[in-house]
Write a protein that holds these residues in place. Sequence first.
Motif, PDB file in Angstrom:
ATOM      1  N   TYR A 246      -5.332  55.146  31.953  1.00 60.27           N
ATOM      2  CA  TYR A 246      -5.130  53.889  32.679  1.00 60.27           C
ATOM      3  C   TYR A 246      -5.047  52.718  31.707  1.00 60.27           C
ATOM      4  O   TYR A 246      -4.142  51.872  31.808  1.00 60.27           O
ATOM      5  N   ASN A 247      -5.977  52.679  30.761  1.00 52.58           N
ATOM      6  CA  ASN A 247      -5.980  51.591  29.771  1.00 52.58           C
ATOM      7  C   ASN A 247      -4.765  51.671  28.853  1.00 52.58           C
ATOM      8  O   ASN A 247      -4.182  50.639  28.488  1.00 52.58           O
ATOM      9  N   VAL A 248      -4.369  52.869  28.485  1.00 52.00           N
ATOM     10  CA  VAL A 248      -3.193  53.047  27.623  1.00 52.00           C
ATOM     11  C   VAL A 248      -1.943  52.532  28.325  1.00 52.00           C
ATOM     12  O   VAL A 248      -1.160  51.761  27.757  1.00 52.00           O
ATOM     13  N   PHE A 249      -1.754  52.950  29.587  1.00 54.99           N
ATOM     14  CA  PHE A 249      -0.613  52.477  30.367  1.00 54.99           C
ATOM     15  C   PHE A 249      -0.630  50.954  30.501  1.00 54.99           C
ATOM     16  O   PHE A 249       0.401  50.286  30.389  1.00 54.99           O
ATOM     17  N   GLY A 250      -1.820  50.414  30.764  1.00 58.27           N
ATOM     18  CA  GLY A 250      -1.953  48.971  30.966  1.00 58.27           C
ATOM     19  C   GLY A 250      -1.554  48.169  29.751  1.00 58.27           C
ATOM     20  O   GLY A 250      -0.814  47.175  29.858  1.00 58.27           O
ATOM     21  N   TRP A 251      -2.007  48.600  28.590  1.00 52.80           N
ATOM     22  CA  TRP A 251      -1.703  47.835  27.381  1.00 52.80           C
ATOM     23  C   TRP A 251      -0.292  48.082  26.882  1.00 52.80           C
ATOM     24  O   TRP A 251       0.309  47.222  26.243  1.00 52.80           O
ATOM     25  N   ILE A 252       0.276  49.261  27.203  1.00 50.22           N
ATOM     26  CA  ILE A 252       1.696  49.486  26.901  1.00 50.22           C
ATOM     27  C   ILE A 252       2.543  48.533  27.729  1.00 50.22           C
ATOM     28  O   ILE A 252       3.495  47.914  27.234  1.00 50.22           O
ATOM     29  N   ALA A 253       2.188  48.405  29.024  1.00 52.42           N
ATOM     30  CA  ALA A 253       2.906  47.472  29.892  1.00 52.42           C
ATOM     31  C   ALA A 253       2.766  46.044  29.379  1.00 52.42           C
ATOM     32  O   ALA A 253       3.735  45.267  29.392  1.00 52.42           O
ATOM     33  N   PHE A 254       1.563  45.698  28.927  1.00 53.98           N
ATOM     34  CA  PHE A 254       1.331  44.356  28.385  1.00 53.98           C
ATOM     35  C   PHE A 254       2.239  44.099  27.182  1.00 53.98           C
ATOM     36  O   PHE A 254       2.875  43.035  27.081  1.00 53.98           O
ATOM     37  N   VAL A 255       2.307  45.068  26.267  1.00 54.29           N
ATOM     38  CA  VAL A 255       3.132  44.904  25.061  1.00 54.29           C
ATOM     39  C   VAL A 255       4.607  44.784  25.432  1.00 54.29           C
ATOM     40  O   VAL A 255       5.315  43.887  24.958  1.00 54.29           O
ATOM     41  N   LEU A 256       5.083  45.682  26.314  1.00 58.09           N
ATOM     42  CA  LEU A 256       6.496  45.662  26.701  1.00 58.09           C
ATOM     43  C   LEU A 256       6.856  44.360  27.410  1.00 58.09           C
ATOM     44  O   LEU A 256       7.871  43.723  27.085  1.00 58.09           O
ATOM     45  N   TRP A 257       6.053  43.964  28.378  1.00 56.73           N
ATOM     46  CA  TRP A 257       6.340  42.742  29.131  1.00 56.73           C
ATOM     47  C   TRP A 257       6.214  41.504  28.251  1.00 56.73           C
ATOM     48  O   TRP A 257       6.974  40.555  28.390  1.00 56.73           O
ATOM     49  N   SER A 258       5.252  41.527  27.331  1.00 60.05           N
ATOM     50  CA  SER A 258       5.068  40.360  26.462  1.00 60.05           C
ATOM     51  C   SER A 258       6.216  40.226  25.469  1.00 60.05           C
ATOM     52  O   SER A 258       6.747  39.134  25.257  1.00 60.05           O
ATOM     53  N   ILE A 259       6.604  41.344  24.865  1.00 57.43           N
ATOM     54  CA  ILE A 259       7.710  41.315  23.909  1.00 57.43           C
ATOM     55  C   ILE A 259       9.012  40.928  24.600  1.00 57.43           C
ATOM     56  O   ILE A 259       9.902  40.336  23.986  1.00 57.43           O
ATOM     57  N   SER A 260       9.105  41.242  25.910  1.00 59.02           N
ATOM     58  CA  SER A 260      10.357  40.989  26.630  1.00 59.02           C
ATOM     59  C   SER A 260      10.751  39.518  26.643  1.00 59.02           C
ATOM     60  O   SER A 260      11.919  39.190  26.856  1.00 59.02           O
ATOM     61  N   PHE A 261       9.807  38.619  26.399  1.00 55.54           N
ATOM     62  CA  PHE A 261      10.123  37.188  26.379  1.00 55.54           C
ATOM     63  C   PHE A 261      10.830  36.772  25.089  1.00 55.54           C
ATOM     64  O   PHE A 261      11.543  35.766  25.077  1.00 55.54           O
ATOM     65  N   TYR A 262      10.635  37.527  24.019  1.00 54.66           N
ATOM     66  CA  TYR A 262      11.090  37.072  22.708  1.00 54.66           C
ATOM     67  C   TYR A 262      12.593  37.201  22.450  1.00 54.66           C
ATOM     68  O   TYR A 262      13.163  36.343  21.765  1.00 54.66           O
ATOM     69  N   PRO A 263      13.284  38.251  22.949  1.00 54.93           N
ATOM     70  CA  PRO A 263      14.732  38.301  22.690  1.00 54.93           C
ATOM     71  C   PRO A 263      15.463  37.043  23.146  1.00 54.93           C
ATOM     72  O   PRO A 263      16.364  36.564  22.449  1.00 54.93           O
ATOM     73  N   GLN A 264      15.098  36.491  24.316  1.00 51.19           N
ATOM     74  CA  GLN A 264      15.751  35.270  24.787  1.00 51.19           C
ATOM     75  C   GLN A 264      15.402  34.082  23.917  1.00 51.19           C
ATOM     76  O   GLN A 264      16.269  33.257  23.583  1.00 51.19           O
ATOM     77  N   VAL A 265      14.134  33.989  23.517  1.00 52.87           N
ATOM     78  CA  VAL A 265      13.701  32.890  22.650  1.00 52.87           C
ATOM     79  C   VAL A 265      14.428  32.944  21.312  1.00 52.87           C
ATOM     80  O   VAL A 265      14.906  31.915  20.803  1.00 52.87           O
ATOM     81  N   VAL A 266      14.535  34.144  20.745  1.00 49.91           N
ATOM     82  CA  VAL A 266      15.221  34.323  19.461  1.00 49.91           C
ATOM     83  C   VAL A 266      16.713  34.029  19.604  1.00 49.91           C
ATOM     84  O   VAL A 266      17.318  33.380  18.745  1.00 49.91           O
ATOM     85  N   LEU A 267      17.320  34.493  20.701  1.00 48.58           N
ATOM     86  CA  LEU A 267      18.737  34.239  20.938  1.00 48.58           C
ATOM     87  C   LEU A 267      19.011  32.742  21.041  1.00 48.58           C
ATOM     88  O   LEU A 267      19.980  32.235  20.454  1.00 48.58           O
TER      89      LEU A 267
END
Length: 265
Positions: free
Chosen positions: A13-34
């Motif tokens: 449960y914790n592994v899934f949760g923090w993987i989701a956190f990393v994926l969702w958090s990183i998802s903001f950066y491609p637009q910012v970088v672009l």
Amino acid sequence: MGSWNSVSLQVLYNVFGWIAFVLWSISFYPQVVLNFRRKSVVGLNFDFVVLNLTKHSSYLIYNVSMFFSSAVQRQYHRRYGSNEMIPVAANDVAFSTHAVALTAFTLFQIAIYDRGNQKVSKTAIAIVTVAWLSVAVCAFVAFPKHSWLWLVSCFNTLQVVMTVIKYIPQAVMNFRRKSTIGFSIGNILLDLFGGLTTYGQMAVQSIDQHSWVNFYGNIGKTLLSLVSIFFDILFIVQHYVFYPSRKEVAAPDFDVERPRDIEGR
């Protein structure tokens, strides 16, 4: 208070949760970088960003209240049962905090970079105004009765509604321009996998507790992932099938950069 029956499922449960956190958090950066590389936000729908800030702000209030407030937790257990676990994890709080910060930064980029003829619509401003007035009314009703769970649920409902609404302007804009140039597909791919991982996390908790209260007790998180996955798939189809990258975009309603600017020459 609810507790885990299986240590291995708790770890998963914790592994899934923090993987989701990393994926969702990183998802903001491609637009910012672009945006940074192009020194332009043309192609990014401003309504999407403004609505997104309201969505993540309301979700942050819900997550923080549910995770830290003993009063909210007591009312939750009274309603759903003392053996049920709180449906908000530490990674939910971390994600919401990060999401508000990055969305606010994207608004800052909109303020300083080339916007072409684009602007925030009056409709989006009206929606945001009505949204915050609505939760203000909820707070006015909840305070005398100390209905804290109901109040935070209002914020949760708001974030679900905003999740449904926020994607529509970008999808329509892509359709009108017949292009997704200026809108990063990277954040969509990461968002999709984050949503799927979140469902995995919630399923693990439900299996351990032999109960599906985790899904309908936190209907906001359930619908958030479902709606996000639907629109992510739509954007992916727009980007790779309907409107693959082109050097020129004929869009009379939008001020799109010349091909050499898009290619970064």
